[in-house]
Enzyme design. Structure first.
Site, PDB file in Angstrom:
ATOM      1  N   GLU A  34       2.425   1.877   9.491  1.00 37.29           N
ATOM      2  CA  GLU A  34       2.521   3.255  10.236  1.00 37.29           C
ATOM      3  C   GLU A  34       1.564   4.300   9.864  1.00 37.29           C
ATOM      4  O   GLU A  34       1.561   4.176   8.876  1.00 37.29           O
ATOM      5  CB  GLU A  34       4.032   3.368   9.594  1.00 37.29           C
ATOM      6  CG  GLU A  34       5.291   2.662  10.301  1.00 37.29           C
ATOM      7  CD  GLU A  34       6.431   2.481   9.316  1.00 37.29           C
ATOM      8  OE1 GLU A  34       6.980   2.160   8.506  1.00 37.29           O
ATOM      9  OE2 GLU A  34       7.462   4.036   9.428  1.00 37.29           O
ATOM     10  N   ARG A 260       4.762  -8.902  -1.746  1.00 36.61           N
ATOM     11  CA  ARG A 260       4.012  -7.143  -1.670  1.00 36.61           C
ATOM     12  C   ARG A 260       2.959  -7.004  -2.635  1.00 36.61           C
ATOM     13  O   ARG A 260       3.499  -8.107  -4.043  1.00 36.61           O
ATOM     14  CB  ARG A 260       4.716  -6.294  -1.157  1.00 36.61           C
ATOM     15  CG  ARG A 260       5.690  -5.821  -2.659  1.00 36.61           C
ATOM     16  CD  ARG A 260       6.482  -4.590  -2.221  1.00 36.61           C
ATOM     17  NE  ARG A 260       6.222  -3.637  -2.294  1.00 36.61           N
ATOM     18  CZ  ARG A 260       5.847  -2.560  -1.105  1.00 36.61           C
ATOM     19  NH1 ARG A 260       6.070  -2.713   0.322  1.00 36.61           N
ATOM     20  NH2 ARG A 260       4.923  -1.769  -0.949  1.00 36.61           N
ATOM     21  N   LYS A 270       3.525   4.751   0.079  1.00 40.16           N
ATOM     22  CA  LYS A 270       3.152   5.447   0.714  1.00 40.16           C
ATOM     23  C   LYS A 270       3.698   7.035   0.541  1.00 40.16           C
ATOM     24  O   LYS A 270       2.649   8.184   0.327  1.00 40.16           O
ATOM     25  CB  LYS A 270       2.025   5.374   2.176  1.00 40.16           C
ATOM     26  CG  LYS A 270       1.466   4.624   2.594  1.00 40.16           C
ATOM     27  CD  LYS A 270       1.513   4.969   4.101  1.00 40.16           C
ATOM     28  CE  LYS A 270       2.487   3.630   4.558  1.00 40.16           C
ATOM     29  NZ  LYS A 270       2.123   3.335   6.254  1.00 40.16           N
TER      30      LYS A 270
HETATM   31  P1  ATP Z   1       4.635   2.135   2.329  1.00 41.73           P
HETATM   32  O1  ATP Z   1       6.417   0.927   1.617  1.00 41.73           O
HETATM   33  O2  ATP Z   1       4.177   1.946   1.150  1.00 41.73           O
HETATM   34  O3  ATP Z   1       4.898   3.628   2.961  1.00 41.73           O
HETATM   35  P2  ATP Z   1       5.262   0.168   4.574  1.00 41.73           P
HETATM   36  O4  ATP Z   1       5.303  -1.019   4.427  1.00 41.73           O
HETATM   37  O5  ATP Z   1       5.901   0.995   4.678  1.00 41.73           O
HETATM   38  O6  ATP Z   1       4.005   1.174   2.836  1.00 41.73           O
HETATM   39  P3  ATP Z   1       3.329   0.110   7.139  1.00 41.73           P
HETATM   40  O7  ATP Z   1       2.020   0.867   7.118  1.00 41.73           O
HETATM   41  O8  ATP Z   1       4.383  -0.537   7.142  1.00 41.73           O
HETATM   42  O9  ATP Z   1       3.278   0.194   5.169  1.00 41.73           O
HETATM   43  O10 ATP Z   1       2.308  -1.560   6.520  1.00 41.73           O
HETATM   44  C1  ATP Z   1       1.829  -2.246   7.204  1.00 41.73           C
HETATM   45  C2  ATP Z   1       1.464  -3.726   6.605  1.00 41.73           C
HETATM   46  O11 ATP Z   1       1.008  -3.255   4.781  1.00 41.73           O
HETATM   47  C3  ATP Z   1       2.374  -4.056   6.557  1.00 41.73           C
HETATM   48  O12 ATP Z   1       2.987  -5.261   7.259  1.00 41.73           O
HETATM   49  C4  ATP Z   1       3.101  -4.137   5.792  1.00 41.73           C
HETATM   50  O13 ATP Z   1       4.933  -5.093   5.217  1.00 41.73           O
HETATM   51  C5  ATP Z   1       1.768  -4.407   4.789  1.00 41.73           C
HETATM   52  N1  ATP Z   1       1.949  -3.927   3.537  1.00 41.73           N
HETATM   53  C6  ATP Z   1       2.631  -2.440   3.104  1.00 41.73           C
HETATM   54  N2  ATP Z   1       2.553  -2.551   1.531  1.00 41.73           N
HETATM   55  C7  ATP Z   1       2.003  -3.621   1.305  1.00 41.73           C
HETATM   56  C8  ATP Z   1       2.145  -4.006   0.140  1.00 41.73           C
HETATM   57  N3  ATP Z   1       1.905  -3.794  -1.466  1.00 41.73           N
HETATM   58  N4  ATP Z   1       1.365  -5.845  -0.597  1.00 41.73           N
HETATM   59  C9  ATP Z   1       0.989  -6.107   0.521  1.00 41.73           C
HETATM   60  N5  ATP Z   1       1.762  -5.830   2.354  1.00 41.73           N
HETATM   61  C10 ATP Z   1       1.923  -4.330   1.857  1.00 41.73           C
HETATM   62 MG    MG Z   2       6.595  -0.382   6.618  1.00 44.63          MG
END
Ligand code: ATP
Ligand code: MG
Length: 553
Positions: A34, A260, A270
């Site tokens: 995102e 994760r 984020k």
């Molecule tokens: P945040 O919780 O930090 O906002 P998010 O999951 O909302 O992270 P996205 O932009 O949706 O962020 O993430 C893109 C991809 O990266 C998704 O497939 C998500 O599962 C993966 N991802 C995000 N954070 C992690 C992490 N800490 N470890 C592994 N993969 C991750």
């Molecule tokens: Mg997400």
């Protein structure tokens, strides 16, 4: 694991088996951020996994922005994310993709679901809708609008799109099961009215699909075979499958979850990283203390070290916390082999060699790397006046001291053995200069019959170049800064996370370093010329990592 070995994990085994069984001709993955912030080290794990599988199994990996939340998203984030993925060494399949490019198709799928009696417009207040969902122990209750006719739903949904209703007046919900044990399946919202300007689609839409709706259908539209996400989406999987199975799309992507990455002494959310930037606790998203990919880059991490780190931690389905030391190990391991050596005196103390002729300069040729001759050598001018580090001299040293002290000898790295003959102090009693003598017979060899154990680094006083050095410690003092119910993560910010050293001196060969050039400053650590602030003739260095874990000289 060496850097050349390919990692294996349960997801790679699934892909391998699916390909062997002929389920798919090729594997198609995607990385779907995102664009609501910069990528962090957790995303690196997902990037290495998705792009790595595509690379190693001859498939493709798309980069898709899941941009269904326009208010939190921006072009700045979109640009930064692409830069970071490229920098990590990966290339996506074709053009960058956007969920927003599928808004028309997604709208069509919503209409299809309505036509099949599988979606309805709910006009309850958000409060009533929340109450109606029930909770983990109680089933939900059906909305009074659940049995609207297909015609009425089609009409209302079209008018939602046309902008006839206020934000929040209606939502479109999937009609699944209000009594499901899985809360996600209790008629989840799939469209909402939101008058928000979108960075890609402008003001074309006033309704936006929910992430849970857009994501699986975008995967299907792109022909993704293996949709890999983190474990918190496990209970969303039935909805993922329900959507993919109930619209007329041929591709049936399947979702797989992995744990994760959590890294101690930092945060990988984020939202919280944004808070650090917005409130000025760090200078920017790419502040070298940030666990963002751009922060790690500016700090001096190499793409190879981050990829190696991701191999080392592996991919499993069990949540855990990875030690920051592992990331530091990965960069040390890389830079030990690849970084040229150089000398930088952080806190200069003047040394005058009384035995060295005034104005005489001897050009010493010193290898750039102790093992890798291909890195060549640099020339360091040896002169009468030098700088050593204040920490390398003591008038009353503790036992076992291997540096300089009055009356004793020490070797200058790549140069001669010197002895301290006199300590010069100012009126306040501060040491301002050492008068030393050098032994002309000690270049590259020990003096006859004497063993000189200590070796210290130095630079010539006049020819060396002043530079700024930024020393970093971990950003948080607590291993789990966001793991305390009674304390905000901000209260654990390490007040010593940044120390700016002005007036350091680096050997002349480094006068015109390029931004991002990396070095081992002998006995100090690995450093990287700052990406933004290094200018010709005026280098700024960031401490990437110390030479050893818990390093003491
Ligand atoms: P945040 O919780 O930090 O906002 P998010 O999951 O909302 O992270 P996205 O932009 O949706 O962020 O993430 C893109 C991809 O990266 C998704 O497939 C998500 O599962 C993966 N991802 C995000 N954070 C992690 C992490 N800490 N470890 C592994 N993969 C991750
Ligand atoms: Mg997400």
């Amino acid at each position: 694991m060496s850097t050349t070995e390919k990692p294996t994990n349960f997801l790679r085994q699934i892909v391998e088996a699916d390909l062997a069984a002929g389920k798919h001709a090729t594997v198609a993955t995607r990385f779907p951020p995102e664009p609501n912030g910069y990528l962090h080290v957790g995303h690196a794990k997902s990037i290495c996994l998705n792009f790595g599988i595509a690379r190693d199994f001859g498939g493709t990996c798309n980069l898709r922005f899941d941009d269904t939340n326009p208010e939190k998203e921006s072009q700045e984030y979109i640009d930064a994310i692409q830069r970071d993925v490229n920098w990590l060494g990966f290339a996506w399949n074709g053009e960058v993709r956007y969920a927003s490019a599928y808004f028309e198709a997604l709208y069509g799928f919503a209409v299809e679901l309505i036509g099949k009696g599988l979606a309805y417009v709910d006009s309850q207040s958000p409060e009533d809708m929340r109450k109606g969902r029930g909770n983990l122990t109680e089933p939900g209750t059906n909305s009074p609008f659940r049995d609207r006719t297909v015609e009425e739903n089609l009409d209302l949904f079209a008018r939602m799109r046309a902008g006839e209703f206020a934000d929040g007046a209606h939502v479109l919900r999937a009609k699944i099961d209000m009594a499901s044990a899985n809360m996600v399946m209790r008629d989840p919202a799939i469209y909402r009215i939101r008058r928000a300007h979108h960075h890609q689609t402008g003001d074309a839409w006033c309704i936006y699909p929910m992430y849970d709706f857009a994501h699986p259908l975008s995967d299907a539209l792109e022909g993704i075979t293996h949709s890999i996400c983190t474990l918190e989406f496990e209970e969303h999987r039935p909805l993922y499958d329900w959507l993919v199975d109930n619209v007329s799309l041929e591709a049936k992507p399947r979702q797989y979850e992995f744990a994760r990455l959590n890294l101690n002494y930092t945060i990988t959310s984020k939202r919280k990283l944004k808070q650090l930037v917005d409130e000025g606790h760090v200078t920017a998203w790419d502040d070298p203390r940030m666990p963002t990919i751009s922060g790690l880059r500016r700090r001096g991490y190499t793409p190879a070290s981050i990829r190696h780190f991701c191999d080392l931690i592996g991919v499993t389905r069990s949540d855990g916390v990875v030690d920051m030391g592992m990331l530091e190990f990965a960069i040390r391991d890389d830079l030990d082999k690849t970084a040229p050596r150089a000398m930088c005196v952080l806190r200069p103390l003047k040394v005058t060699l009384t035995t060295w002729a005034e104005g005489e300069v001897q050009e010493l040729t010193v290898p750039r790397h102790p093992k890798d001759e291909s890195l060549g050598a640099r020339v360091i001018p040896m002169t009468r006046e030098l700088f050593i580090d204040q920490d390398d001299f003591s008038e009353a040293p503790p036992a076992g001291w291997k540096r300089l002290e009055p009356g004793q000898e020490v070797r200058l790295r790549g140069s001669y053995v010197i002895r301290c003959d006199e300590v010069v102090k100012d009126a306040a009693g501060n040491i301002v200069e050492l008068k030393c003598s050098h032994d002309a017979n000690t270049l590259g060899k020990n003096p006859e019959g004497r063993k000189v154990k200590g070796v210290i680094h130095w630079v010539p006083a006049n020819e060396s170049v002043p530079c700024e050095v930024r020393l970093y410690e971990r950003l948080f003092t607590d291993p789990t800064p966001d793991g305390h119910d009674d304390r905000d993560f901000l209260s654990f910010i390490n007040p010593k996370s940044l120390t700016v050293v002005q007036g350091a001196r680096v050997e002349p060969a480094l006068a015109n370093v390029q931004p991002e050039e990396r070095f081992q400053f002998e006995r100090e650590g690995y450093f990287c010329a700052d990406l933004r602030d290094t200018k010709p003739g005026s280098p700024v260095f960031n401490l990437t990592v110390t030479l050893r874990d818990g390093f003491t000289k």
